[in-house]
Scaffold this motif. Structure first.
Motif, PDB file in Angstrom:
ATOM      1  N   ARG A 156     -47.215 -13.370   6.229  1.00 19.85           N
ATOM      2  CA  ARG A 156     -48.083 -12.596   7.126  1.00 19.85           C
ATOM      3  C   ARG A 156     -47.284 -11.905   8.226  1.00 19.85           C
ATOM      4  NH1 ARG A 156     -52.588 -16.097   9.946  1.00 19.85           N
ATOM      5  NH2 ARG A 156     -53.088 -16.381   7.727  1.00 19.85           N
ATOM      6  N   PHE A 157     -46.485 -12.658   8.953  1.00 20.30           N
ATOM      7  CA  PHE A 157     -45.812 -12.088  10.116  1.00 20.30           C
ATOM      8  C   PHE A 157     -44.564 -11.293   9.727  1.00 20.30           C
ATOM      9  CE2 PHE A 157     -48.330 -15.459  12.149  1.00 20.30           C
ATOM     10  CZ  PHE A 157     -48.934 -14.705  13.148  1.00 20.30           C
ATOM     11  N   THR A 158     -43.938 -11.627   8.608  1.00 22.46           N
ATOM     12  CA  THR A 158     -42.827 -10.800   8.145  1.00 22.46           C
ATOM     13  C   THR A 158     -43.322  -9.414   7.749  1.00 22.46           C
ATOM     14  OG1 THR A 158     -41.636 -12.750   7.332  1.00 22.46           O
ATOM     15  CG2 THR A 158     -40.971 -10.613   6.454  1.00 22.46           C
ATOM     16  N   THR A 159     -44.459  -9.352   7.052  1.00 21.98           N
ATOM     17  CA  THR A 159     -45.040  -8.055   6.688  1.00 21.98           C
ATOM     18  C   THR A 159     -45.410  -7.268   7.933  1.00 21.98           C
ATOM     19  OG1 THR A 159     -45.934  -9.052   4.667  1.00 21.98           O
ATOM     20  CG2 THR A 159     -46.836  -6.928   5.341  1.00 21.98           C
ATOM     21  N   LEU A 160     -46.011  -7.936   8.902  1.00 23.52           N
ATOM     22  CA  LEU A 160     -46.385  -7.260  10.157  1.00 23.52           C
ATOM     23  C   LEU A 160     -45.168  -6.644  10.835  1.00 23.52           C
ATOM     24  CD1 LEU A 160     -48.329  -6.607  12.514  1.00 23.52           C
ATOM     25  CD2 LEU A 160     -47.862  -8.902  13.398  1.00 23.52           C
ATOM     26  N   GLU A 161     -44.104  -7.417  10.969  1.00 23.04           N
ATOM     27  CA  GLU A 161     -42.921  -6.912  11.667  1.00 23.04           C
ATOM     28  C   GLU A 161     -42.247  -5.782  10.893  1.00 23.04           C
ATOM     29  OE1 GLU A 161     -42.097  -7.651  14.684  1.00 23.04           O
ATOM     30  OE2 GLU A 161     -43.688  -9.135  14.852  1.00 23.04           O
ATOM     31  N   ARG A 162     -42.222  -5.866   9.568  1.00 20.54           N
ATOM     32  CA  ARG A 162     -41.602  -4.809   8.766  1.00 20.54           C
ATOM     33  C   ARG A 162     -42.393  -3.508   8.865  1.00 20.54           C
ATOM     34  NH1 ARG A 162     -36.409  -5.726   8.245  1.00 20.54           N
ATOM     35  NH2 ARG A 162     -36.005  -7.880   7.635  1.00 20.54           N
ATOM     36  N   ILE A 163     -43.708  -3.604   8.810  1.00 22.68           N
ATOM     37  CA  ILE A 163     -44.543  -2.404   8.930  1.00 22.68           C
ATOM     38  C   ILE A 163     -44.379  -1.797  10.318  1.00 22.68           C
ATOM     39  CG2 ILE A 163     -46.914  -1.548   8.965  1.00 22.68           C
ATOM     40  CD1 ILE A 163     -45.932  -2.094   6.183  1.00 22.68           C
TER      41      ILE A 163
ATOM     42  N   PRO B 288     -53.484   1.037  16.560  1.00 22.50           N
ATOM     43  CA  PRO B 288     -54.441   0.357  15.672  1.00 22.50           C
ATOM     44  C   PRO B 288     -54.213   0.667  14.200  1.00 22.50           C
ATOM     45  CG  PRO B 288     -55.562   1.388  17.537  1.00 22.50           C
ATOM     46  CD  PRO B 288     -54.151   1.866  17.571  1.00 22.50           C
ATOM     47  N   GLY B 289     -53.820   1.911  13.876  1.00 22.86           N
ATOM     48  CA  GLY B 289     -53.598   2.270  12.482  1.00 22.86           C
ATOM     49  C   GLY B 289     -52.464   1.476  11.855  1.00 22.86           C
ATOM     50  N   VAL B 290     -51.377   1.290  12.596  1.00 24.04           N
ATOM     51  CA  VAL B 290     -50.244   0.516  12.087  1.00 24.04           C
ATOM     52  C   VAL B 290     -50.644  -0.939  11.897  1.00 24.04           C
ATOM     53  CG1 VAL B 290     -47.911  -0.294  12.607  1.00 24.04           C
ATOM     54  CG2 VAL B 290     -48.552   2.066  13.104  1.00 24.04           C
ATOM     55  N   ASN B 291     -51.352  -1.512  12.872  1.00 23.78           N
ATOM     56  CA  ASN B 291     -51.794  -2.904  12.761  1.00 23.78           C
ATOM     57  C   ASN B 291     -52.787  -3.090  11.620  1.00 23.78           C
ATOM     58  OD1 ASN B 291     -50.298  -4.041  14.919  1.00 23.78           O
ATOM     59  ND2 ASN B 291     -51.751  -3.223  16.400  1.00 23.78           N
ATOM     60  N   LEU B 292     -53.668  -2.102  11.419  1.00 23.58           N
ATOM     61  CA  LEU B 292     -54.634  -2.182  10.325  1.00 23.58           C
ATOM     62  C   LEU B 292     -53.923  -2.195   8.977  1.00 23.58           C
ATOM     63  CD1 LEU B 292     -57.661  -2.117   9.488  1.00 23.58           C
ATOM     64  CD2 LEU B 292     -57.442   0.377   9.399  1.00 23.58           C
ATOM     65  N   LEU B 293     -52.974  -1.277   8.800  1.00 24.21           N
ATOM     66  CA  LEU B 293     -52.229  -1.220   7.539  1.00 24.21           C
ATOM     67  C   LEU B 293     -51.427  -2.501   7.321  1.00 24.21           C
ATOM     68  CD1 LEU B 293     -51.254   0.338   5.053  1.00 24.21           C
ATOM     69  CD2 LEU B 293     -49.463   1.356   6.492  1.00 24.21           C
ATOM     70  N   ALA B 294     -50.793  -3.001   8.367  1.00 25.36           N
ATOM     71  CA  ALA B 294     -50.024  -4.242   8.250  1.00 25.36           C
ATOM     72  C   ALA B 294     -50.926  -5.413   7.886  1.00 25.36           C
ATOM     73  CB  ALA B 294     -49.291  -4.529   9.561  1.00 25.36           C
ATOM     74  N   GLY B 295     -52.128  -5.459   8.464  1.00 21.02           N
ATOM     75  CA  GLY B 295     -53.058  -6.531   8.151  1.00 21.02           C
ATOM     76  C   GLY B 295     -53.528  -6.500   6.713  1.00 21.02           C
ATOM     77  N   VAL B 296     -53.859  -5.314   6.220  1.00 24.69           N
ATOM     78  CA  VAL B 296     -54.328  -5.190   4.835  1.00 24.69           C
ATOM     79  C   VAL B 296     -53.223  -5.582   3.858  1.00 24.69           C
ATOM     80  CG1 VAL B 296     -55.108  -3.551   3.072  1.00 24.69           C
ATOM     81  CG2 VAL B 296     -56.070  -3.445   5.370  1.00 24.69           C
ATOM     82  N   LEU B 297     -52.006  -5.072   4.068  1.00 28.40           N
ATOM     83  CA  LEU B 297     -50.905  -5.384   3.159  1.00 28.40           C
ATOM     84  C   LEU B 297     -50.535  -6.860   3.206  1.00 28.40           C
ATOM     85  CD1 LEU B 297     -48.544  -2.298   3.629  1.00 28.40           C
ATOM     86  CD2 LEU B 297     -50.071  -2.796   1.720  1.00 28.40           C
ATOM     87  N   SER B 298     -50.450  -7.424   4.398  1.00 27.09           N
ATOM     88  CA  SER B 298     -50.092  -8.837   4.502  1.00 27.09           C
ATOM     89  C   SER B 298     -51.180  -9.719   3.908  1.00 27.09           C
ATOM     90  CB  SER B 298     -49.842  -9.217   5.966  1.00 27.09           C
ATOM     91  OG  SER B 298     -51.033  -9.112   6.724  1.00 27.09           O
ATOM     92  N   GLY B 299     -52.459  -9.339   4.091  1.00 30.02           N
ATOM     93  CA  GLY B 299     -53.549 -10.115   3.508  1.00 30.02           C
ATOM     94  C   GLY B 299     -53.516 -10.110   1.995  1.00 30.02           C
ATOM     95  N   CYS B 300     -53.258  -8.948   1.406  1.00 31.96           N
ATOM     96  CA  CYS B 300     -53.177  -8.860  -0.058  1.00 31.96           C
ATOM     97  C   CYS B 300     -51.994  -9.658  -0.595  1.00 31.96           C
ATOM     98  CB  CYS B 300     -53.062  -7.397  -0.487  1.00 31.96           C
ATOM     99  SG  CYS B 300     -54.553  -6.412  -0.194  1.00 31.96           S
ATOM    100  N   LEU B 301     -50.848  -9.555   0.075  1.00 33.13           N
ATOM    101  CA  LEU B 301     -49.658 -10.271  -0.387  1.00 33.13           C
ATOM    102  C   LEU B 301     -49.829 -11.778  -0.274  1.00 33.13           C
ATOM    103  CD1 LEU B 301     -46.748  -8.090   1.069  1.00 33.13           C
ATOM    104  CD2 LEU B 301     -47.336  -8.418  -1.333  1.00 33.13           C
TER     105      LEU B 301
END
Length: 373
Positions: free
Chosen positions: A163-170, A183-196
């Motif tokens: 979760r947090f590695t994806t957030l930091e990379r995005i 908000p757009g960056v955090n939203l995209l990071a949340g969706v990608l980290s959630g799916c992964l």
């Protein structure tokens, strides 16, 4: 000799050397080009390197700027820092901060909130038994409620790392250096980290946890019985609702916590939150996220329980619950989930902020070259 002849001779005397010089220069350039061409052909023949064989020097860019003084000399000239990568890691081990802090935060969160997680799962598994109560179930089970904890002690740290590695990379890839992500960056990071995290960690770990809680069995015996009965593919039951739940959950939490932190920082670079601020932000994100994503969580739990064979898929499960038990049942266990998510998200976001700050300080004490060996 007439006046016209004198002028003609004078003009010839002044222009002839100039024309001669131009002709000489032209001949020199022609000879130079011919010699260069001959040298080029010669180098190809004998295998010696050509000028074009040498790599071209990369363009240099200014990493930071400073105002120029009115009078510049070697003492007043501003420093010029040259780099080929403006987003280069400040330390060779910088990449390890997010996964290490995420793993520690995830393990701490599930250890502190497991009783509420057990209560939530039990509330969702017992559909419409009027004689069932959570208190009576807890008395019958006793310390057996911790039989579902071991798989979570494996999965929760891995989930936090992903979760947090994806957030930091995005954030590093899309956000401007030195500024808080929008908000757009955090939203995209949340969706990608959630799916992964749902595909790699959450679905198999949650399926095993739910089966152990439902059957009240230990980790080894419960897992072996489950795999023998349904095969390895059974651990991915409920993948679709788990992906929807995790993606929406993390997207909401990252956006809410990111906006909370951005407003607190007020544009201050390298802003560090206090423990109480981080705890409050995490609890706020956990509260809002739990309300919105609760139906996904109920469907996921039913799809992963012992009676999962009753449903043909996630949509069939949701429609069956609504038809037989009512819409309100999609929010069954909300109190227990809030009892876990609100303090749990406060713990995981707060501890992640503090642990990552501590790891950063620890890295600064190590010489970069020694760490990079």
């Amino acid at each position: 000799m007439g006046e016209a002849d004198l002028r003609s001779n004078e003009l010839s005397r002044h222009t002839s050397p100039q024309n001669s010089d131009i002709q000489s220069a032209s001949d020199w350039f022609s000879d130079t080009a011919a010699n260069a061409s001959a040298a080029e052909q010669s180098s190809r023949a004998d295998g010696s390197p050509r000028a074009t064989d040498f790599p071209t020097r990369k363009l240099l860019r200014r990493a930071s700027t400073a105002p120029l003084p009115d009078v510049a000399n070697h003492e007043t000239a501003p420093p010029l820092i040259l780099t080929n990568n403006l987003r280069a890691d400040p330390h060779p081990w910088e990449w390890a901060v997010a996964p290490v802090a995420g793993m520690l935060a995830g393990g701490l969160e599930i250890s502190c909130t497991w009783p509420m997680e057990w209560a939530k799962v039990q509330s969702q598994l017992h559909r419409s038994d009027p004689n069932w109560t959570l208190l009576s179930q807890a008395r019958r089970t006793g310390l057996g409620m911790y039989k579902g904890l071991p798989p979570m002690l494996i999965g929760a740290p891995l989930q936090g790392a992903v979760r947090f590695t994806t957030l930091e990379r995005i954030k590093r890839a899309l956000a401007e250096p030195g500024s808080a992500p929008g908000p757009g960056v955090n939203l995209l990071a949340g969706v990608l980290s959630g799916c992964l995290e749902a595909a790699l960690v959450v679905t198999p770990i949650e399926t095993i946890k739910t089966r152990l809680v439902d059957a009240n069995k230990g980790l080894l015996r419960g897992t072996v019985d489950f795999v023998v009965k349904e095969g390895l593919s059974g651990i991915y039951r409920g993948l679709v609702p788990t992906v929807f739940k995790s993606a929406s959950n993390q997207a909401l939490r990252f956006v809410i916590f990111g906006e909370y932190k951005r407003r607190l920082s007020a544009g201050t670079p390298a802003f560090e939150m206090s423990p109480s601020q981080a705890l409050a932000g995490g609890m706020l994100a956990g509260t809002i996220g739990s309300f919105i994503t609760m139906p996904f969580d109920v469907v996921k739990t039913r799809m992963q329980g012992l009676e999962a064979s009753r449903y043909t898929g996630a949509l069939n499960c949701a429609l069956t619950i609504i038809r037989t038990e009512g819409v309100r049942c999609l929010f069954k266990g909300l109190g227990a989930r809030l009892g876990r998510s609100v303090p749990g998200q406060g713990i995981i976001f707060g501890s992640y902020e503090l642990i990552s700050q501590g790891v950063h300080r620890l890295l600064l004490q190590w010489p970069g070259k020694e760490c990079g060996r």
